[in-house]
Write a protein that holds these residues in place. Sequence first.
Motif, short mmCIF file in Angstrom:
data_model
loop_
_atom_site.label_atom_id
_atom_site.label_comp_id
_atom_site.label_asym_id
_atom_site.label_seq_id
_atom_site.Cartn_x
_atom_site.Cartn_y
_atom_site.Cartn_z
N GLY A 241 -65.30 15.94 -7.95
CA GLY A 241 -65.43 17.32 -8.39
C GLY A 241 -64.93 18.32 -7.37
N LEU A 242 -64.19 17.83 -6.36
CA LEU A 242 -63.67 18.71 -5.31
C LEU A 242 -62.24 19.14 -5.64
N LEU A 243 -61.78 20.21 -5.01
CA LEU A 243 -60.40 20.62 -5.19
C LEU A 243 -59.48 19.71 -4.39
N THR B 83 -56.91 18.01 -25.94
CA THR B 83 -58.35 18.18 -25.73
C THR B 83 -59.06 18.53 -27.04
N TYR B 84 -60.20 17.90 -27.27
CA TYR B 84 -61.01 18.18 -28.46
C TYR B 84 -62.45 18.40 -28.04
N HIS B 85 -63.27 18.75 -29.03
CA HIS B 85 -64.71 18.82 -28.78
C HIS B 85 -65.41 18.25 -30.00
N SER C 192 -50.35 22.94 -16.51
CA SER C 192 -51.73 22.67 -16.10
C SER C 192 -51.70 21.71 -14.91
N THR C 193 -52.19 22.18 -13.77
CA THR C 193 -52.19 21.30 -12.59
C THR C 193 -53.13 20.10 -12.81
N GLY C 194 -54.23 20.34 -13.50
CA GLY C 194 -55.13 19.22 -13.80
C GLY C 194 -54.40 18.15 -14.62
N LYS D 167 -71.15 19.94 -9.73
CA LYS D 167 -70.40 20.04 -8.48
C LYS D 167 -69.17 20.93 -8.66
N ARG D 168 -68.43 20.73 -9.74
CA ARG D 168 -67.23 21.53 -10.01
C ARG D 168 -67.57 23.00 -10.18
N LEU D 169 -68.74 23.27 -10.81
CA LEU D 169 -69.15 24.67 -10.97
C LEU D 169 -69.41 25.32 -9.60
N GLY E 232 -57.60 25.60 -20.81
CA GLY E 232 -56.60 24.70 -21.39
C GLY E 232 -56.43 24.94 -22.89
N THR E 233 -57.54 25.11 -23.58
CA THR E 233 -57.51 25.35 -25.03
C THR E 233 -56.69 26.60 -25.34
N GLN E 234 -56.95 27.68 -24.60
CA GLN E 234 -56.25 28.95 -24.86
C GLN E 234 -54.81 28.90 -24.35
N PRO F 80 -53.47 29.53 -9.72
CA PRO F 80 -54.11 29.19 -8.45
C PRO F 80 -55.63 29.05 -8.58
N ARG F 81 -56.19 28.37 -7.61
CA ARG F 81 -57.61 28.09 -7.61
C ARG F 81 -58.27 28.46 -6.29
N THR F 82 -57.43 28.91 -5.34
CA THR F 82 -57.95 29.37 -4.04
C THR F 82 -57.10 30.59 -3.66
N THR G 117 -67.26 32.82 -24.85
CA THR G 117 -68.39 32.16 -25.53
C THR G 117 -68.24 32.21 -27.05
N ILE G 118 -67.31 33.02 -27.53
CA ILE G 118 -67.13 33.16 -28.98
C ILE G 118 -66.21 32.04 -29.50
N ASP G 119 -65.98 32.00 -30.80
CA ASP G 119 -65.14 30.93 -31.38
C ASP G 119 -63.74 30.90 -30.77
N GLY H 115 -69.40 17.31 -24.61
CA GLY H 115 -68.81 17.09 -25.94
C GLY H 115 -67.29 17.06 -25.92
N ARG H 116 -66.69 17.31 -24.77
CA ARG H 116 -65.23 17.32 -24.72
C ARG H 116 -64.70 15.88 -24.81
N ARG H 117 -63.59 15.71 -25.51
CA ARG H 117 -62.90 14.42 -25.55
C ARG H 117 -61.43 14.67 -25.25
N PRO I 212 -64.68 25.69 -14.82
CA PRO I 212 -64.36 24.43 -15.52
C PRO I 212 -64.99 24.47 -16.91
N GLY I 213 -64.21 24.18 -17.91
CA GLY I 213 -64.76 24.14 -19.26
C GLY I 213 -64.82 25.49 -19.96
N ALA I 214 -64.31 26.53 -19.33
CA ALA I 214 -64.35 27.86 -19.95
C ALA I 214 -63.44 27.93 -21.17
P1 AP5 Z 1 -58.67 20.95 -14.45
O1 AP5 Z 1 -58.11 19.92 -15.31
O2 AP5 Z 1 -57.95 22.24 -14.29
O3 AP5 Z 1 -60.17 21.18 -14.84
P2 AP5 Z 1 -61.11 22.48 -14.80
O4 AP5 Z 1 -60.65 23.74 -14.20
O5 AP5 Z 1 -62.37 21.99 -14.26
O6 AP5 Z 1 -61.13 22.95 -16.23
P3 AP5 Z 1 -61.24 22.07 -17.46
O7 AP5 Z 1 -59.92 21.49 -17.82
O8 AP5 Z 1 -62.38 21.14 -17.29
O9 AP5 Z 1 -61.69 23.16 -18.52
P4 AP5 Z 1 -60.85 24.20 -19.34
O10 AP5 Z 1 -61.20 25.57 -18.89
O11 AP5 Z 1 -59.41 23.84 -19.42
O12 AP5 Z 1 -61.56 24.01 -20.75
P5 AP5 Z 1 -61.06 23.30 -22.10
O13 AP5 Z 1 -60.07 24.18 -22.77
O14 AP5 Z 1 -60.73 21.88 -21.88
O15 AP5 Z 1 -58.82 20.34 -12.98
C1 AP5 Z 1 -59.43 19.07 -12.79
C2 AP5 Z 1 -59.46 18.76 -11.30
O16 AP5 Z 1 -58.11 18.70 -10.80
C3 AP5 Z 1 -60.16 19.80 -10.42
O17 AP5 Z 1 -61.53 19.58 -10.36
C4 AP5 Z 1 -59.44 19.56 -9.08
O18 AP5 Z 1 -59.95 18.42 -8.43
C5 AP5 Z 1 -58.01 19.24 -9.49
N1 AP5 Z 1 -57.16 20.44 -9.53
C6 AP5 Z 1 -56.51 20.94 -10.62
N2 AP5 Z 1 -55.82 22.04 -10.29
C7 AP5 Z 1 -56.03 22.25 -8.95
C8 AP5 Z 1 -55.58 23.24 -8.02
N3 AP5 Z 1 -54.80 24.27 -8.41
N4 AP5 Z 1 -56.01 23.14 -6.74
C9 AP5 Z 1 -56.79 22.12 -6.34
N5 AP5 Z 1 -57.25 21.16 -7.18
C10 AP5 Z 1 -56.87 21.22 -8.47
O19 AP5 Z 1 -62.42 23.43 -22.93
C11 AP5 Z 1 -63.56 22.66 -22.58
C12 AP5 Z 1 -64.23 22.11 -23.85
O20 AP5 Z 1 -64.79 23.18 -24.59
C13 AP5 Z 1 -63.25 21.41 -24.81
O21 AP5 Z 1 -63.90 20.34 -25.40
C14 AP5 Z 1 -62.91 22.51 -25.85
O22 AP5 Z 1 -62.58 21.95 -27.09
C15 AP5 Z 1 -64.20 23.30 -25.88
N6 AP5 Z 1 -63.98 24.73 -26.10
C16 AP5 Z 1 -62.97 25.51 -25.61
N7 AP5 Z 1 -63.12 26.80 -25.99
C17 AP5 Z 1 -64.26 26.84 -26.74
C18 AP5 Z 1 -64.96 27.89 -27.43
N8 AP5 Z 1 -64.52 29.17 -27.42
N9 AP5 Z 1 -66.10 27.58 -28.07
C19 AP5 Z 1 -66.55 26.29 -28.09
N10 AP5 Z 1 -65.95 25.25 -27.47
C20 AP5 Z 1 -64.81 25.53 -26.81
#
Ligand code: AP5
Length: 214
Positions: free
Chosen positions: A56-58, A136-138, A30-32, A170-172, A14-16, A87-89, A198-200, A126-128, A9-11
């Motif tokens: 924070g559960l699936l 999505t922003y930061h 994006s399923t989320g 919890k999500r981690l 979505g941004t990429q 997929p996530r599992t 971890t890079i830009d 910092g995400r918004r 989560p947060g890697a």
């Molecule tokens: P989901 O919406 O998929 O959330 P997630 O996997 O936890 O991932 P995130 O969206 O939080 O992070 P991301 O990797 O997309 O990062 P982002 O680009 O936003 O799922 C949410 C929930 O839905 C799950 O917990 C589950 O309950 C359910 N769910 C969804 N799919 C499911 C499935 N298949 N099965 C079961 N349940 C499911 O980036 C994060 C932040 O960092 C942003 O602010 C961004 O601007 C910033 N950022 C991005 N890249 C960089 C960088 N290189 N350097 C600095 N900052 C950066």
Amino acid sequence: MKIIMLGAPGAGKGTQAKKIAEKYKIPHISTGDIFRANIKNGTELGKKAKTYMDQGLLVPDELVVDLVVDRVNQDDCKDGYVLDGFPRTIPQAEALDQALARLNQKVDYAINVEVPDENIVNRMSGRRACVGCGATYHIVFAPTQKEDVCDNCGGSLILRDDDKPETVQKRLGVYHEQTQPLIEYYTNAGILKEVDGTIDIEDVFREITNILGE
Ligand code: AP5
Ligand code: MG
Ligand code: ZN
């Protein structure tokens, strides 16, 4: 080109994924985002999903798999797509492989965006997210032009409900237990690609386009 985004989560999946979808002109699925849209619209699926997401559960596999299989069978997915958060599992990965095999298709790339846990909690606080369009922003790494206003649609920005530090932890945990095994799954399938998350943002994207080609 059929692409899966893997990562904690947060890697930055979505941004990429958004950037990949724009460059290669394929849908970003994006399923989320699909669940959050359902929650916003008050659907039955949204109500069910919310109880899991808030903790924070699936969401259970049976609520996710058919939805994605239906989506990738739609017309706009003919030339490929980028799957973000699915997929996530292992059962989800197997269900996707089986559905694709029936069409004589397979996933081309599974891109794992690598970010250590230590970086994640800070990033999430910092995400918004835009209430209007889901962009999505930061506040530091990807700020909007005008504070708290979406560049895309002018909507207002909020902190996602599941981005509170306790829920992120919890999500981690859930990620390491249920999703990380997919790295081995796709390594064995011969399609795993690793990028440093971890890079830009632009540098991560360059690593990805090096893999996918121009
Ligand atoms: P989901 O919406 O998929 O959330 P997630 O996997 O936890 O991932 P995130 O969206 O939080 O992070 P991301 O990797 O997309 O990062 P982002 O680009 O936003 O799922 C949410 C929930 O839905 C799950 O917990 C589950 O309950 C359910 N769910 C969804 N799919 C499911 C499935 N298949 N099965 C079961 N349940 C499911 O980036 C994060 C932040 O960092 C942003 O602010 C961004 O601007 C910033 N950022 C991005 N890249 C960089 C960088 N290189 N350097 C600095 N900052 C950066
Ligand atoms: Mg995301
Ligand atoms: Zn917006």
